[in-house]
Design a protein around this motif. Structure first.
Motif: not given
Lengths: 322, 322
Positions: A45, A132, B45, B132
């Motif tokens: 991420s 991500t 997310s 996420t």
């Protein structure tokens, strides 16, 4: 003005390309992916903030490319094959003139790597882009930071320092010839993630990291986590085409501690040199051998003649710099 | 001041708990997880921005809880079992007095759900929290928005509207008795993700969504994607304990379009009512039947006597509101 849901639908929702790997894409509470049996899942991420990671007037198409590129680079540094990513986006306002090229730049790079946008979030706020990313790697073959061993060669993909040189030009730290700046600029705006090289090095290389904060700092993470040291031959470092035209001290500094290179720094046993070069050829990515891992802690720099050199370097730290 | 790397190490790096599922945690280019053979991966997310999703003076421990709770709620709405999450954090400054309770609140909830923090990013910038999250769900059993069918019952977990009531109190939209506000406030600050209910409903319920933007808007997503309509009995909606003490019109409005409830709205075949109630008992989560899916498009509201009612409602849209 477009509503949040219109925005997402219009610029970031596409039919799923690879329905075997992606069971459900954008538009539900979660996306659903179908892991390849027997593979490990690699996850990374990155959050990019205006004024810190990119200029407020950054060209949106290049910015879309770069945001995904830095995440793909993390997969590359692990030796993982890209599968999918999520995008969370805070925007001060919803403007099609910005969103259209931003999403186009991002999705073009995604397509190149068969990495599908499967979900995310959009909200109003100071510009912030958080991706991500997910990839797959065979168990035991991931290129970890803690796997370097004394005697390993240290290798660098591509070239170093041109992104930092371009930044110095934009910031007027240096007076660069226009040709030099235009040669260096793409390395800053549109880095190339070394995904093919990373996957080709699985089973050959030991440790790897992508160079985002400068070689010395990032190699330092490998050394620390592996409990080893290293000697780098500074004059063996592959300077970018634009940086190569600059004077020696600048060349050394920006190659060692430039940042934003998104090249791979990896280690491999000396007896695997032929395999490393074959992997590089297969991935169509140049690699250069620049040093050696040693049992003695610390990083030692030498010149082409093997004489030790000392340089004042600063790695990039988001909280330490103003 | 702590460096970026010190921050991450100190507050967000812990030894991996479940080494069978997490092969590599925080600290490398990627985390590595080991997917359970035969399961699909659910990914979601969410990005939370100061001033939009929470007050600038939000208590950091509750904020840490809430940021993860809204993501766990997305897994719950899919029927997925939590596995891991990443945290990307933009902070104006690195203060231990904020980071310590923030991470404690987040990690306590993570531990409750055996959901491991495996990576992320930290940078300087306007406060922005992006999580996420990853879970697992058996193939074909995910609770999708597009799966509702005419004749399905519509169910709600827990109660609705107390989070919105607390917000109205803080904003001085309403003059609430101190006891009412203190009763409603936890529903706004510390929502309970309905993870156990979501997984228990796999194979029983058809469609599901979590109610984050208000029941009418979120049920609307199910109706649109499933190509169906619905009738809701407004007086059957389970109002929160604090909202239940308010006058009828406010009760109806906040139950229908409050937002921030993080309850599940799901549909199930009428012949599965017994199974739904058994799943709710197993998950120790109350559920209430509030309406029915119909072939005719649109959402119809009725009172307890079955008479149609019309209400002016606005769902929450991050770009449409000022």
């Amino acid at each position: 003005m477009l509503s949040e849901f219109d925005l997402i639908a219009h610029y970031f929702t596409r039919p799923v390309r690879d329905t075997a790997r992606i069971a459900l894409g954008v538009g539900d509470d979660c996306a659903l992916t179908v892991p390849t049996p027997g593979m490990q899942l690699a996850i990374s991420s990155d959050m990019l903030v205006e004024g810190r990671h990119f200029f407020p007037d950054a060209e949106p198409r290049a910015l879309g490319h770069k945001c995904l590129a830095v995440n793909l680079s993390d997969l590359a540094a692990m030796g993982a094959r890209p599968v999918a990513f999520t995008l969370a986006l805070a925007l001060p306002e919803a403007r099609a003139e910005w969103l259209a090229p931003f999403s186009a730049g991002m999705l073009a790079l995604a397509d190149l790597h068969r990495c599908e946008l499967v979900g995310g979030d959009t909200t109003k706020g100071p510009l912030n882009i958080c991706i991500t990313i997910f990839g797959e790697v065979p168990p035991g073959q991931a290129l970890r930071r803690d796997a370097a061993q004394p005697g390993d060669d240290i290798w660098i993909s591509g070239t170093l320092g041109d992104a930092r040189l371009a930044l110095a030009g934009y910031r007027n730290e240096l007076a660069l010839a226009p040709d030099t700046l235009s040669q260096a600029a793409p390395r800053m705006h549109a880095p190339t993630p070394r995904v093919a090289l990373g996957t080709a090095l699985c089973g050959i290389a030991r440790a790897a990291i992508d160079i985002s904060d400068g070689l010395v700092g990032d190699l330092g993470h490998i050394l620390k986590r592996s409990g080893v040291g290293a000697t780098l031959c500074v004059d063996d470092l592959p300077a970018g085409a634009a940086l190569a035209t600059q004077e020696r001290d600048l060349r050394r500094r920006f190659a060692l501690a430039g940042g934003d290179d998104y090249e791979l720094c990896f280690t491999a046993p000396a007896e695997r040199r032929g395999d490393v070069l074959a992997a590089a050829l297969q991935a169509a990515t140049p690699v250069t051998r620049v040093g050696r891992i040693e049992a003695e802690a610390g990083l030692r720099l030498t010149d082409a003649a093997g004489a030790p050199i000392a340089l004042q370097l600063a790695s990039f730290d988001h909280f330490a710099s103003p």
